[in-house]
Design an enzyme around this catalytic site. Structure first.
Site, PDB file in Angstrom:
ATOM      1  N   HIS A  46      -4.002   0.980   8.183  1.00 47.87           N
ATOM      2  CA  HIS A  46      -4.520   0.513   6.899  1.00 47.87           C
ATOM      3  C   HIS A  46      -5.893  -0.133   7.036  1.00 47.87           C
ATOM      4  O   HIS A  46      -6.714  -0.065   6.107  1.00 47.87           O
ATOM      5  CB  HIS A  46      -3.535  -0.489   6.283  1.00 47.87           C
TER       6      HIS A  46
ATOM      7  N   CYS B 285       0.827  -1.199   0.000  1.00 46.90           N
ATOM      8  CA  CYS B 285       0.000   0.000   0.000  1.00 46.90           C
ATOM      9  C   CYS B 285       0.869   1.258   0.000  1.00 46.90           C
ATOM     10  O   CYS B 285       1.705   1.429   0.890  1.00 46.90           O
ATOM     11  CB  CYS B 285      -0.924   0.022   1.214  1.00 46.90           C
TER      12      CYS B 285
ATOM     13  N   HIS C 155      -8.717   6.977   3.006  1.00 53.97           N
ATOM     14  CA  HIS C 155      -8.235   8.245   2.473  1.00 53.97           C
ATOM     15  C   HIS C 155      -9.333   8.929   1.684  1.00 53.97           C
ATOM     16  O   HIS C 155     -10.337   8.321   1.312  1.00 53.97           O
ATOM     17  CB  HIS C 155      -7.022   8.028   1.553  1.00 53.97           C
TER      18      HIS C 155
ATOM     19  N   CYS D 146       0.406   3.665   3.348  1.00 50.14           N
ATOM     20  CA  CYS D 146       0.863   3.286   4.685  1.00 50.14           C
ATOM     21  C   CYS D 146       2.178   4.001   4.985  1.00 50.14           C
ATOM     22  O   CYS D 146       2.878   4.446   4.067  1.00 50.14           O
ATOM     23  CB  CYS D 146       1.060   1.772   4.759  1.00 50.14           C
TER      24      CYS D 146
ATOM     25  N   GLN E 226      -9.845  12.647  -1.119  1.00 49.02           N
ATOM     26  CA  GLN E 226      -9.143  13.481  -2.087  1.00 49.02           C
ATOM     27  C   GLN E 226      -9.679  14.905  -2.037  1.00 49.02           C
ATOM     28  O   GLN E 226     -10.754  15.165  -1.496  1.00 49.02           O
ATOM     29  CB  GLN E 226      -9.319  12.921  -3.503  1.00 49.02           C
TER      30      GLN E 226
END
Length: 366
Positions: A132, A70, A185, A73, A187
């Protein structure tokens, strides 16, 4: 809140947002990265007047890597990622595969009636946690407040950039929605134009003001609070309700009780009050069918230069899941004509959400 600015190996900006003033953010990105891609181009659809971003470099972006690979992370020995630190609270950085950027590019007219111009703007990634396996619904109230502080910080800074007309903070969650990274997450898009949805809502707000003298968004909120049948939850500063004309099977709008144009305008008390209500709504969504609900969470903020007095900050949260084993796909009517058909009665959706018992996060299957 401690705010630390650094840069990644290819020059992209990275910002740490920490709750502790003694957080060490001296780690350096040691990767050998390729040059940043050129900016996208914008092409105007002459039939609708809408701008379409053409960003061919995004075809190569990372797609659903295993957890051990990932890129969101924290870095560890022998495994550098987009975040050089070994741990973090909240991190924001420029997207490696942006739809809009300030990178130079070459733009030529393509023939026909479509105008072409540079896709100037900025796209950022917001990592909500270093864990994560977490989700936004599992964040503590003070962690949600830190995320909101980061959103407000970025809204103010991006809105001050040359060429930016609107700042959009959002989260896509779930493989069904089309995520490419499973780490928690969101954006931020800094658009070089006012988006079609916002333009249409402001047109309706102007019509409403001319007819009634009131603010459309404030009046919608007041009417939903009075009707109460679609209210899912509320506190001293926020109300969450299913809109009467919901497009999506499960859709919840969250409004601050005070009329503000954007996230930076919220008081510390309003920011702190958002997290407990929002995470409760998210857990109720997960509880409906006992699976992690795919969703889009979208902040509607005032454009940078137009319609600011008419605009009213609010979040629109929606899921495409309409039953435990069924998804709503955008078929002919929705995709071709923008004419939505919803299979779930909004009043029933609100009732189901109020009745849902939020489970422990570790009992939800992904």
């Amino acid at each position: 809140m401690k705010r630390t600015i650094t840069h990644l190996a290819d020059g992209r900006e990275l910002i740490y947002f920490d709750r502790r003033d003694d957080a060490d953010r001296s780690a350096v990105d040691s990767r050998d990265l390729p040059p940043r891609p050129p900016a996208s181009e914008l092409r105007r659809d002459p039939l609708t007047g809408e701008w379409i971003a053409i960003a061919g470099h995004r075809q190569g972006r990372t797609f659903l890597p295993p957890a051990a690979e990932c890129p969101l992370c924290p870095s560890r020995p022998g495994r550098p990622t987009e975040i050089p630190a070994s741990d973090y609270d909240v991190v924001v950085f420029e997207n490696r595969f942006p739809s809009f950027s300030t990178s130079p590019g070459v733009y030529e007219q393509v023939g026909g009636l479509s105008e072409v111009r540079p896709g100037v703007g900025r796209c950022e990634v917001v990592c909500f946690t270093s864990d994560h396996d977490a989700s936004f619904s599992s964040l503590s109230p003070d962690k949600v407040t830190l995320v909101m502080d980061a959103w407000a910080d970025r809204t103010a800074e991006l809105g001050a950039m040359a060429g930016v007309e609107q700042v959009f903070c959002f989260e896509n969650r779930g493989a069904e929605i089309g995520i490419t990274l499973s780490h928690p997450h969101g954006q931020i898009y800094a658009y070089p134009y006012v988006t079609p949805r916002t333009r249409r809502m402001l047109e309706m707000a102007e019509e409403h003001a001319a007819r009634t003298g009131g603010n459309l968004f404030a009046d919608v909120l007041a009417a939903e609070r009075e009707a109460a049948v679609r209210v899912v939850g509320e506190n001293a500063h926020w109300t969450a309700f299913v809109p009467a004309a919901a497009r999506w099977p499960f859709e919840v709008h969250l409004y601050p009780l005070r009329h503000v144009p954007d996230l930076p305008a919220l008081t510390p008390e309003e920011r702190a009050a958002f997290g407990p209500l929002y995470t409760d709504v998210l857990r109720r969504l997960d509880a409906l069918f006992g699976v992690a609900m795919p969703y889009v969470a979208a902040w509607h903020q005032a454009p940078v230069r137009t319609g600011r007095e008419m605009s009213y900050l609010h979040m629109e949260l929606f899921s495409i899941r309409r039953a435990s084993n069924k998804l709503k796909y955008l078929a002919g009517s929705e995709s071709a004509m923008g004419a939505f058909v919803n299979d779930v009665l909004p009043e029933e959706a609100a009732r189901m959400l109020r009745a849902a018992t939020p489970p422990d996060n570790n009992k939800i299957s992904n």
